[in-house]
Motif scaffolding. Structure first.
Motif, PDB file in Angstrom:
ATOM      1  N   PRO A 141      26.266  38.158  46.356  1.00 16.99           N
ATOM      2  CA  PRO A 141      25.736  37.018  47.915  1.00 16.99           C
ATOM      3  C   PRO A 141      26.701  37.041  48.741  1.00 16.99           C
ATOM      4  O   PRO A 141      27.912  37.207  48.724  1.00 16.99           O
ATOM      5  CB  PRO A 141      25.601  35.591  46.721  1.00 16.99           C
ATOM      6  CG  PRO A 141      26.358  35.623  45.194  1.00 16.99           C
ATOM      7  CD  PRO A 141      26.614  37.270  45.371  1.00 16.99           C
ATOM      8  N   PRO A 142      26.147  36.169  50.297  1.00 18.32           N
ATOM      9  CA  PRO A 142      26.766  35.809  51.395  1.00 18.32           C
ATOM     10  C   PRO A 142      27.984  34.572  51.064  1.00 18.32           C
ATOM     11  O   PRO A 142      28.077  34.035  50.065  1.00 18.32           O
ATOM     12  CB  PRO A 142      26.205  35.040  51.875  1.00 18.32           C
ATOM     13  CG  PRO A 142      24.805  35.677  51.913  1.00 18.32           C
ATOM     14  CD  PRO A 142      25.112  35.982  49.739  1.00 18.32           C
ATOM     15  N   GLY A 143      29.291  34.975  51.299  1.00 19.86           N
ATOM     16  CA  GLY A 143      30.408  34.142  50.982  1.00 19.86           C
ATOM     17  C   GLY A 143      31.364  35.028  49.008  1.00 19.86           C
ATOM     18  O   GLY A 143      32.648  34.087  49.009  1.00 19.86           O
ATOM     19  N   PHE A 144      31.027  35.383  48.903  1.00 16.56           N
ATOM     20  CA  PHE A 144      31.818  35.893  47.634  1.00 16.56           C
ATOM     21  C   PHE A 144      32.705  37.390  47.322  1.00 16.56           C
ATOM     22  O   PHE A 144      33.182  38.006  46.475  1.00 16.56           O
ATOM     23  CB  PHE A 144      30.446  36.415  46.423  1.00 16.56           C
ATOM     24  CG  PHE A 144      29.341  35.888  45.811  1.00 16.56           C
ATOM     25  CD1 PHE A 144      29.439  34.506  45.640  1.00 16.56           C
ATOM     26  CD2 PHE A 144      30.087  36.317  44.202  1.00 16.56           C
ATOM     27  CE1 PHE A 144      29.222  33.472  44.996  1.00 16.56           C
ATOM     28  CE2 PHE A 144      30.183  35.999  42.974  1.00 16.56           C
ATOM     29  CZ  PHE A 144      29.377  33.668  42.705  1.00 16.56           C
ATOM     30  N   GLU A 145      33.169  37.244  49.023  1.00 17.88           N
ATOM     31  CA  GLU A 145      34.401  38.502  49.120  1.00 17.88           C
ATOM     32  C   GLU A 145      34.999  38.196  48.639  1.00 17.88           C
ATOM     33  O   GLU A 145      36.234  38.775  48.487  1.00 17.88           O
ATOM     34  CB  GLU A 145      34.089  38.450  50.657  1.00 17.88           C
ATOM     35  CG  GLU A 145      33.126  38.650  51.824  1.00 17.88           C
ATOM     36  CD  GLU A 145      31.305  38.349  52.061  1.00 17.88           C
ATOM     37  OE1 GLU A 145      32.520  37.390  51.970  1.00 17.88           O
ATOM     38  OE2 GLU A 145      30.544  37.974  51.854  1.00 17.88           O
ATOM     39  N   ASN A 146      35.637  36.586  48.564  1.00 16.88           N
ATOM     40  CA  ASN A 146      37.021  35.912  48.381  1.00 16.88           C
ATOM     41  C   ASN A 146      37.135  35.202  46.839  1.00 16.88           C
ATOM     42  O   ASN A 146      37.935  35.041  46.156  1.00 16.88           O
ATOM     43  CB  ASN A 146      36.649  34.645  49.705  1.00 16.88           C
ATOM     44  CG  ASN A 146      37.455  35.558  50.841  1.00 16.88           C
ATOM     45  OD1 ASN A 146      38.000  36.316  50.895  1.00 16.88           O
ATOM     46  ND2 ASN A 146      37.070  33.895  51.542  1.00 16.88           N
ATOM     47  N   LYS A 147      35.799  35.963  45.949  1.00 23.07           N
ATOM     48  CA  LYS A 147      35.697  35.197  44.729  1.00 23.07           C
ATOM     49  C   LYS A 147      36.043  36.686  43.756  1.00 23.07           C
ATOM     50  O   LYS A 147      36.446  37.188  44.537  1.00 23.07           O
ATOM     51  CB  LYS A 147      33.806  35.546  44.313  1.00 23.07           C
ATOM     52  CG  LYS A 147      33.174  34.471  44.955  1.00 23.07           C
ATOM     53  CD  LYS A 147      34.053  32.476  45.026  1.00 23.07           C
ATOM     54  CE  LYS A 147      32.824  31.171  44.943  1.00 23.07           C
ATOM     55  NZ  LYS A 147      33.206  30.144  45.191  1.00 23.07           N
ATOM     56  N   LYS A 171      37.111  41.196  47.854  1.00 19.29           N
ATOM     57  CA  LYS A 171      37.584  41.746  49.372  1.00 19.29           C
ATOM     58  C   LYS A 171      38.291  42.782  49.639  1.00 19.29           C
ATOM     59  O   LYS A 171      39.292  43.607  49.879  1.00 19.29           O
ATOM     60  CB  LYS A 171      37.844  40.828  50.513  1.00 19.29           C
ATOM     61  CG  LYS A 171      39.070  40.163  50.086  1.00 19.29           C
ATOM     62  CD  LYS A 171      39.444  39.012  51.047  1.00 19.29           C
ATOM     63  CE  LYS A 171      40.669  38.242  50.289  1.00 19.29           C
ATOM     64  NZ  LYS A 171      41.337  37.079  51.494  1.00 19.29           N
ATOM     65  N   ASP A 172      39.372  42.655  48.026  1.00 20.24           N
ATOM     66  CA  ASP A 172      40.647  43.334  47.681  1.00 20.24           C
ATOM     67  C   ASP A 172      40.614  44.827  47.303  1.00 20.24           C
ATOM     68  O   ASP A 172      41.276  45.821  46.585  1.00 20.24           O
ATOM     69  CB  ASP A 172      41.843  42.968  47.078  1.00 20.24           C
ATOM     70  CG  ASP A 172      42.180  41.490  47.926  1.00 20.24           C
ATOM     71  OD1 ASP A 172      41.908  41.482  49.100  1.00 20.24           O
ATOM     72  OD2 ASP A 172      42.649  40.878  47.047  1.00 20.24           O
ATOM     73  N   SER A 173      39.383  45.275  46.576  1.00 20.26           N
ATOM     74  CA  SER A 173      38.587  46.167  46.453  1.00 20.26           C
ATOM     75  C   SER A 173      39.141  47.471  46.850  1.00 20.26           C
ATOM     76  O   SER A 173      38.380  47.969  47.864  1.00 20.26           O
ATOM     77  CB  SER A 173      37.632  46.121  45.626  1.00 20.26           C
ATOM     78  OG  SER A 173      36.693  47.437  45.004  1.00 20.26           O
TER      79      SER A 173
END
Length: 144
Positions: A50-56, A38-40
């Motif tokens: 995959p859904p939910g990977f934004e915080n990975k 999400k910080d890219s």
């Protein structure tokens, strides 16, 4: 090739942050940088994660001693490691015991720590994240 550096880059398939914390506790790893998807500065192409990977973890750099490794959650759940091991060379049997015990917690021992013809203490294990490790006491003396 002068100035060529090969660094392990480990993909943890959704468990990178957990793995980094485990290595911090087990091996004294120091996290030098960590960036989440999400910080890219550029958006991730649609359908890549995959859904939910934004915080990975998109990318992390960490050190174990003087060694630099990199890690990520990658772009899919689950991880598959085969065909390599990370090897830790230590100076004492006490260090070997400590690292072996810590890394084998939740993992699987392939070869318990024992005396070999090349080392007073050597063992192999796979940690809870599927990473294969070899722990080896390196001495300057001949072993008999």
């Amino acid at each position: 090739m002068p100035n060529t550096l090969i660094q392990p880059y480990l993909m943890f398939g959704g468990r990178c942050e957990e793995a980094l914390e485990f290595y911090r506790t087990a091996l004294g790893a120091q996290i030098d940088m960590l960036m989440r998807f999400k910080d890219s500065p550029e958006p991730t192409p649609p359908g890549m994660l995959p859904p939910g990977f934004e915080n990975k973890v998109m990318h992390a750099g960490f050190r174990i001693g003087d060694n630099v490794l990199m890690a990520s959650d990658g772009c899919e759940e689950g991880q598959r490691y085969s065909g390599f091991s990370l090897s830790i060379a230590v100076a004492t049997e006490a260090e070997a015991d400590c690292f072996f015990t810590a890394l084998s917690d939740g993992g699987q021992v392939q070869m318990p720590l024992a005396k070999t013809f090349w080392s007073p203490r050597f063992g192999m294990l796979t940690d809870r994240f599927g990473i294969s490790w070899m722990i080896n006491v390196v001495t300057t003396e001949c072993t008999e």
